[in-house]
Motif scaffolding. Sequence first.
Motif, PDB file in Angstrom:
ATOM      1  N   THR A   1       0.855  -1.194   0.000  1.00  0.00           N
ATOM      2  CA  THR A   1       0.000   0.000   0.000  1.00  0.00           C
ATOM      3  C   THR A   1       0.890   1.244   0.000  1.00  0.00           C
ATOM      4  OG1 THR A   1      -1.768  -1.090   1.211  1.00  0.00           O
ATOM      5  CG2 THR A   1      -1.741   1.304   1.277  1.00  0.00           C
TER       6      THR A   1
ATOM      7  N   THR B   1      -4.308  -0.586   5.949  1.00  0.00           N
ATOM      8  CA  THR B   1      -4.740  -0.931   4.586  1.00  0.00           C
ATOM      9  C   THR B   1      -3.973  -2.135   4.055  1.00  0.00           C
ATOM     10  OG1 THR B   1      -5.216   1.413   4.195  1.00  0.00           O
ATOM     11  CG2 THR B   1      -5.104  -0.002   2.273  1.00  0.00           C
TER      12      THR B   1
ATOM     13  N   LYS C   1     -10.552  -1.175   4.194  1.00  0.00           N
ATOM     14  CA  LYS C   1     -10.517  -1.163   2.734  1.00  0.00           C
ATOM     15  C   LYS C   1     -10.598   0.287   2.258  1.00  0.00           C
ATOM     16  CE  LYS C   1     -12.708  -5.693   2.308  1.00  0.00           C
ATOM     17  NZ  LYS C   1     -13.872  -6.456   1.799  1.00  0.00           N
ATOM     18  N   SER C   2      -9.705   0.653   1.382  1.00  0.00           N
ATOM     19  CA  SER C   2      -9.731   2.013   0.838  1.00  0.00           C
ATOM     20  C   SER C   2      -9.122   1.999  -0.549  1.00  0.00           C
ATOM     21  CB  SER C   2      -8.955   2.969   1.739  1.00  0.00           C
ATOM     22  OG  SER C   2      -8.912   4.246   1.164  1.00  0.00           O
ATOM     23  N   HIS C   3      -9.794   2.689  -1.471  1.00  0.00           N
ATOM     24  CA  HIS C   3      -9.308   2.733  -2.851  1.00  0.00           C
ATOM     25  C   HIS C   3      -8.912   4.141  -3.281  1.00  0.00           C
ATOM     26  CE1 HIS C   3     -10.715  -1.373  -3.255  1.00  0.00           C
ATOM     27  NE2 HIS C   3     -11.911  -1.001  -2.803  1.00  0.00           N
ATOM     28  N   ASN C   4      -8.958   5.118  -2.343  1.00  0.00           N
ATOM     29  CA  ASN C   4      -8.615   6.486  -2.734  1.00  0.00           C
ATOM     30  C   ASN C   4      -7.603   7.139  -1.802  1.00  0.00           C
ATOM     31  OD1 ASN C   4     -10.320   6.607  -0.578  1.00  0.00           O
ATOM     32  ND2 ASN C   4     -11.744   8.098  -1.458  1.00  0.00           N
TER      33      ASN C   4
ATOM     34  N   GLU D   1      -4.556   7.408  -2.371  1.00  0.00           N
ATOM     35  CA  GLU D   1      -3.577   8.133  -3.189  1.00  0.00           C
ATOM     36  C   GLU D   1      -4.017   9.555  -3.524  1.00  0.00           C
ATOM     37  OE1 GLU D   1      -6.576   6.353  -5.874  1.00  0.00           O
ATOM     38  OE2 GLU D   1      -5.372   5.589  -4.191  1.00  0.00           O
ATOM     39  N   LYS D   2      -5.266   9.901  -3.223  1.00  0.00           N
ATOM     40  CA  LYS D   2      -5.762  11.242  -3.533  1.00  0.00           C
ATOM     41  C   LYS D   2      -5.483  12.253  -2.424  1.00  0.00           C
ATOM     42  CE  LYS D   2      -9.585   9.654  -6.472  1.00  0.00           C
ATOM     43  NZ  LYS D   2     -11.069   9.676  -6.644  1.00  0.00           N
TER      44      LYS D   2
ATOM     45  N   PHE E   1     -12.253   6.517   5.292  1.00  0.00           N
ATOM     46  CA  PHE E   1     -11.747   5.676   4.205  1.00  0.00           C
ATOM     47  C   PHE E   1     -12.444   4.311   4.154  1.00  0.00           C
ATOM     48  CE2 PHE E   1      -7.985   8.518   4.579  1.00  0.00           C
ATOM     49  CZ  PHE E   1      -7.932   8.919   3.253  1.00  0.00           C
ATOM     50  N   ASP E   2     -12.749   3.732   5.310  1.00  0.00           N
ATOM     51  CA  ASP E   2     -13.278   2.363   5.339  1.00  0.00           C
ATOM     52  C   ASP E   2     -14.798   2.310   5.162  1.00  0.00           C
ATOM     53  OD1 ASP E   2     -13.049  -0.422   5.634  1.00  0.00           O
ATOM     54  OD2 ASP E   2     -13.526  -0.298   7.775  1.00  0.00           O
TER      55      ASP E   2
END
Length: 511
Positions: A3, A89, A95-98, A100-101, A166-167
């Motif tokens: 991550t 993560t 769980k987080s998919h953003n 990087e923002k 985030f989660d």
Amino acid sequence: MLTKVFGSAVFGIDATTVTCEVNVDTGVGYHLVGLPDSAIKESNYRIAAALLNNGYRIPGKKITLNLAPADLRKEGSAYDLTLALGILTASGQIKSHNLEKYIIMGELSLDGSLHPITGALPIAIKAREEGFEGFILPNENAREAAIVSGLKVYGVKNISEVIAFFDKGKPLEQTVIDTRKEFYKKLEFPEFDFSDVKGQESTKRCMEIAAAGGHNIILIGPPGAGKTMLAKRLPSILPPMTLHEALETTKIHSVVGKTKDMGLMSQRPFRSPHHTISSAALVGGGSYPRPGEISLAHNGVLFLDELPEFERRVLEVMRQPIEDREVTIARTRFTVTYPSSFMLVASMNPSPSGYFNDPDAPITSTPAEMQRYLGKISGPLLDRIDIHIEVTPVPFEKLSEDRKGESSVAIRKRVTAAREIQAKRFYEHDQVHYNAQMGSKQIRSFCKLDGPSKELLKNAMDRLNLSARAYDRILKVARTIADLENTDTIKSNQVAEAIQYRSLDRDSWLG
């Protein structure tokens, strides 16, 4: 699982984005690499306790954490939150998919609450430049970071809020500030006002000239004459800071953590260090360099009370920054430059006893003692001070008057008008904004003298044995006096007034 979470490192007064790479694999161990200092190395204890107290844990596996770029030294405890989010993560606990923002920074307490960080403003500026969507940081720093437009700033109090964001997609409250509105709303005058000063008309005239041209000034007089009182009121007659100056000044104070809950600074800084200060504290430095007092006074006033009491070595390191209006600190592996465009205001007694050679004074000093005392200050440093003025005690009649003196508001209007003239004059010169910043090229262009004025200055140079630098200072001060009187050319009476403000260059000033 690998991550990446993004943080930032402040170097000088600018930030560099740091990628925190977290890899969780089979095995046992906790390995933190990428040139971390001791505070970052100790972060695993804070992270472990914070996660445990919020229902999470550091997994019992092999965890490798890399702070890239690996050749840039990282320091401080502000990476706790960044690393904690990376561990959660990478280990699959959230769980987080953003991730990087966002830039994520904050120091963790053992219960998961967040302590403020330093350098929030330069970090926010860098985040916007690099296209990040938002900046998550401790609540105390949110107003400071929100100065930067075009970047979503979220102030949080606890790591649990960040995890929920985030989660579980629970929204965070965005901090929004209308920078211009906030800035202009705070443009009020400081507590100190020149109307409180009784008498001292000639000294107040000097302070007005110094403020109008950005000139350095030294006040010489016995105890109780009002030197400190006058110096503290100088910021009240300086022109209001522009938005650019306010951002630049706030950025420097942010790096040393002096802007918590403040937002944008709107008042010019006034710094008054004690005479026991070290060279590194005055000009900046240390193993990991930090801005010194001369940089914290950038766009404001640096007041050195009792100048001869400062160590000579400490004063001498100021000579180059006064000329260059920036200070460069060099170390073996790197070099940082801090801005230091300040007005120097110094005060001093004329002798060890504090009194002039006056038979009525409670304690007197001989001319030899007075000269020896003054000799503690080097000639080159005095040359860099444009205006020398003697401050005499205020008589009882003046002190007992009920009538107030001229207010700072009235003086500031004249100073601002003179600065506007200078702004137009130096419009095409990027590094020159007011008369004190003029170089030899600008002096030749804008400080031309007629025949009588030139003869007057020549006689003064010969009689007082002035240096070439003092010659330039006289011309700059004369140009400022002309600007205050709104005259295009420099007249002989303006040159004469500028010459009389070189008291310490006269052999006879001691009487």
